[in-house]
Structure formats: C-alpha cells, structure tokens
Design a protein around this motif. Structure first.
Motif, PDB file in Angstrom:
ATOM      1  N   GLU A   1      -8.043   8.984 -11.793  1.00  0.00           N
ATOM      2  CA  GLU A   1      -6.718   8.617 -12.320  1.00  0.00           C
ATOM      3  C   GLU A   1      -6.748   7.998 -13.701  1.00  0.00           C
ATOM      4  OE1 GLU A   1      -7.159   7.447  -7.874  1.00  0.00           O
ATOM      5  OE2 GLU A   1      -8.301   7.167  -9.730  1.00  0.00           O
ATOM      6  N   HIS A   2      -7.866   7.351 -14.092  1.00  0.00           N
ATOM      7  CA  HIS A   2      -7.776   6.525 -15.294  1.00  0.00           C
ATOM      8  C   HIS A   2      -9.167   6.253 -15.861  1.00  0.00           C
ATOM      9  CE1 HIS A   2      -6.210   3.762 -18.135  1.00  0.00           C
ATOM     10  NE2 HIS A   2      -5.295   3.160 -17.399  1.00  0.00           N
ATOM     11  N   CYS A   3      -9.231   6.045 -17.140  1.00  0.00           N
ATOM     12  CA  CYS A   3     -10.473   5.597 -17.790  1.00  0.00           C
ATOM     13  C   CYS A   3     -10.072   4.885 -19.076  1.00  0.00           C
ATOM     14  CB  CYS A   3     -11.379   6.788 -18.079  1.00  0.00           C
ATOM     15  SG  CYS A   3     -12.917   6.316 -18.916  1.00  0.00           S
ATOM     16  N   GLY A   4     -10.243   3.583 -19.071  1.00  0.00           N
ATOM     17  CA  GLY A   4      -9.768   2.778 -20.206  1.00  0.00           C
ATOM     18  C   GLY A   4     -10.602   2.980 -21.451  1.00  0.00           C
TER      19      GLY A   4
ATOM     20  N   CYS B   1     -16.875  -0.684 -18.492  1.00  0.00           N
ATOM     21  CA  CYS B   1     -15.821  -0.009 -17.718  1.00  0.00           C
ATOM     22  C   CYS B   1     -14.498  -0.648 -18.120  1.00  0.00           C
ATOM     23  CB  CYS B   1     -16.077  -0.181 -16.218  1.00  0.00           C
ATOM     24  SG  CYS B   1     -14.792   0.532 -15.170  1.00  0.00           S
TER      25      CYS B   1
ATOM     26  N   GLY C   1     -12.332   5.523 -22.070  1.00  0.00           N
ATOM     27  CA  GLY C   1     -12.067   6.913 -22.452  1.00  0.00           C
ATOM     28  C   GLY C   1     -10.757   7.058 -23.212  1.00  0.00           C
TER      29      GLY C   1
ATOM     30  N   ASN D   1      -6.573   3.197 -10.894  1.00  0.00           N
ATOM     31  CA  ASN D   1      -7.772   3.534 -10.123  1.00  0.00           C
ATOM     32  C   ASN D   1      -8.221   2.268  -9.397  1.00  0.00           C
ATOM     33  OD1 ASN D   1      -8.635   2.181 -12.449  1.00  0.00           O
ATOM     34  ND2 ASN D   1     -10.447   3.430 -12.711  1.00  0.00           N
ATOM     35  N   PRO D   2      -8.999   2.422  -8.315  1.00  0.00           N
ATOM     36  CA  PRO D   2      -9.262   1.273  -7.438  1.00  0.00           C
ATOM     37  C   PRO D   2     -10.420   0.388  -7.895  1.00  0.00           C
ATOM     38  CG  PRO D   2     -10.184   3.270  -6.492  1.00  0.00           C
ATOM     39  CD  PRO D   2      -9.480   3.683  -7.746  1.00  0.00           C
TER      40      PRO D   2
ATOM     41  N   GLN E   1     -18.391  10.065 -17.919  1.00  0.00           N
ATOM     42  CA  GLN E   1     -17.177  10.819 -17.606  1.00  0.00           C
ATOM     43  C   GLN E   1     -16.973  11.964 -18.608  1.00  0.00           C
ATOM     44  OE1 GLN E   1     -16.683   7.145 -17.573  1.00  0.00           O
ATOM     45  NE2 GLN E   1     -16.896   7.245 -15.321  1.00  0.00           N
TER      46      GLN E   1
ATOM     47  N   GLU F   1     -19.590   1.793 -10.994  1.00  0.00           N
ATOM     48  CA  GLU F   1     -18.404   2.639 -10.959  1.00  0.00           C
ATOM     49  C   GLU F   1     -18.425   3.660  -9.814  1.00  0.00           C
ATOM     50  OE1 GLU F   1     -16.824   4.531 -14.386  1.00  0.00           O
ATOM     51  OE2 GLU F   1     -17.350   2.898 -15.761  1.00  0.00           O
TER      52      GLU F   1
END
Ligand SMILES: N[C@H](CCC[C@H](N)C(=O)O)C(=O)O
Length: 283
Positions: free
Chosen positions: A74-77, A225, A79, A165-166, A46, A216
């Motif tokens: 929407e999201h990246c933990g 992830c 990150g 995020n899904p 990412q 992912e």
C-alpha cells in the motif's frame, strides 16, 4: 525483454524505479523477485512503478510499490520521495509539488529548497483493525501498547499503527543491541496480522531525537523505512515521549517526522532522495 530501470535510494532504503507512463506495467511476481535479487538481478528493497493516472482521476501520477518478494503493497514513504525526484529529474512533470495515488491513499510530494523531499503521508490509522490486527479479546495496556504473546513464549509490548501499511512498534533502550532479526520474524509470524506487518524498534534519545531500525514486511531489515519511522514517531508522541517534530537516525540516513498529535492531522516525512544509476536488465 530488455527493461530500462533507475536505481535510487532514500536514506539507504533502495529501489528499482520503472517508468510505465508510456508502456503498461506487466511484470510477474517472479520477474519482480528477479529484479529485486541482489545476486541474480539488480537488487533492491522495493520496486516502484510510475504510471499516469486513470482517466479523470484528479492526481498527477499513480504510484505502485512492490516489495522485493514480489507482493504489491500500500505505501512506501522513502519511495515516495524518490518518486518525486524521479519524475522531476526526468521531465515527467514541471511541478515541484505533485499528488500521487497509491492503492489506498493520495499523497502530496513536495521538493524543498534544501533538496530534500517532504511527503504528506496522510493521518495515521490508530485502530488495530486498520492494520489489520485481529485483537479478539486482547486489549491494549494503559500505555496504549498491545501485549503480544508470540511463538516460543516470547512476549513483546507493541504499538499498532497503520500508515496505510501495517506497523508494530517496540520501544527499546538501544537499537544497536535490539534483537531485530530475531524478534522481527517472530512478530510477523503472529497470525493476528493476516496481511503481515512491518516491525519497528524505536530508541528515544530526547523529546526531539530518536534512532530506529525496522524489520520490514516482504523485505527484511532495511537501512531505513519511511512509513515505519512515521508510525514509530506517532507511537512516541501518543505515549507522551516525543514532541511534534522529531529527527530520527536510521542506519542509512536521517529522517524528520512532523505530526501535531491530532488523529486527523497528516504525518509529514522529510528526507533525502538519491539517484544512483540508470541501467537495463534482461528479464
Ligand atoms: N515493506 C513495506 C513497504 C515499504 C515501506 C518502506 N520501505 C517505507 O519507506 O515506507 C510493507 O510491506 O508495508
């Protein structure tokens, strides 16, 4: 254009971090794909963009995330942990706790005494519409798992959870032998996930230990992830198989997830954030 960047990783999930606090971010999807390309660019799962908040917004930064396919998500933990390491190590903040706005949430990031970073990921979203997932007449089984009939007659039972995020989570006996690169794309091909989905494979070892692999959305299998690990632990706790604090081994490193089990309570993600190198790329 000469673009300075910082290469980082969180438990092996790797990132190119861009500082847009003084210059506006304006890369095209094609330029983002070049950045993420492991042959023709820098290479990462990412791209993370650091921005100042909008005027009047009561947060410290805006946090934008792009998969290496160029799509904004929407999201990246993982990150988020690297985001905090980045802004503190570069003097963009003197705080050890910062609040950042993503496209659909405000996250609180905190440096821990042992050097790890703790992210308040907010509460999980437990209704399939939040992914989104178009359930139609389909209903979950008594375990709360959704029986998905996929292409090629393949059938999987999955927990469906959004962390902003899904995520579709499958319980497996052994992550090493799980057909991650086969089933991941097959679940993602299900048209009932109109915005795609991250596919997690969770192996529960004890009530406090697990192993995970994640295929992912927009990046393929990564070495870790963060949101996927949170979603998987939430699924395990809801199934009565895990305690409220779990140590999870991903292929690239170890993460700790904490969740009370109350639907309105935040999930907490704790783990490493590593600076690898600084560079400049001609785009
Ligand atoms: N591929 C994810 C975004 C990155 C999530 C992951 N790297 C994490 O640490 O949460 C998606 O499309 O929703």
């Amino acid at each position: 254009m000469q673009l300075p960047f910082t290469k980082m990783h969180g438990a092996g999930n790797d990132f190119v971090v861009l500082d847009a606090t003084t210059t506006p971010f304006d890369l095209s999807p094609e330029q983002l794909r070049r950045l993420g390309d492991r042959r023709f660019g820098v290479g990462c799962d990412q791209i993370l963009v650091v921005e100042r908040p909008a005027p009047g917004d009561d947060v410290d930064f805006r946090y934008r995330i792009f998969n290496n396919d160029g799509d904004e998500v929407e999201h990246c933990g993982n990150g988020a942990r690297c985001f905090l390491r980045y802004v503190t190590s570069r003097g963009l903040t003197a705080q050890s706790v910062v609040r950042v706005r993503t496209v659909n949430a405000v996250l609180e990031l905190a440096l821990m005494p042992d050097g790890r970073v703790r992210v308040d990921m907010g509460p999980p979203r437990l209704v399939p519409e939040s992914l989104p997932f178009e359930a139609g007449s389909l209903r979950p089984d008594p375990r709360g798992l959704w029986p998905l009939q996929l292409v090629d007659g393949v059938h999987v039972d999955a927990a469906l959870i959004s962390m902003g995020n899904p995520h579709a989570v499958l319980f497996v006996d052994d992550v090493d032998s799980a057909p991650v690169t086969l089933l991941g794309p097959q679940v993602q091909a299900d048209p009932r996930f109109p915005q795609g989905v991250n596919v997690g494979f969770l192996q529960i070892q004890t009530r406090a230990r697990a192993r995970i692999r994640v295929y992912e959305r927009g990046a393929g299998e990564t070495l870790a992830c963060g949101t996927g690990t949170c979603a998987a632990v939430v699924a395990g706790i809801r199934a009565g198989l895990l305690d409220p604090a779990v140590e999870v081994q991903a292929r690239g490193g170890d993460l700790r997830i904490e969740w009370s089990g109350q639907a309105t309570d935040s999930v907490f993600l704790i783990g490493p954030a590593t600076l690898v190198f600084e560079g400049t790329i001609s785009l």
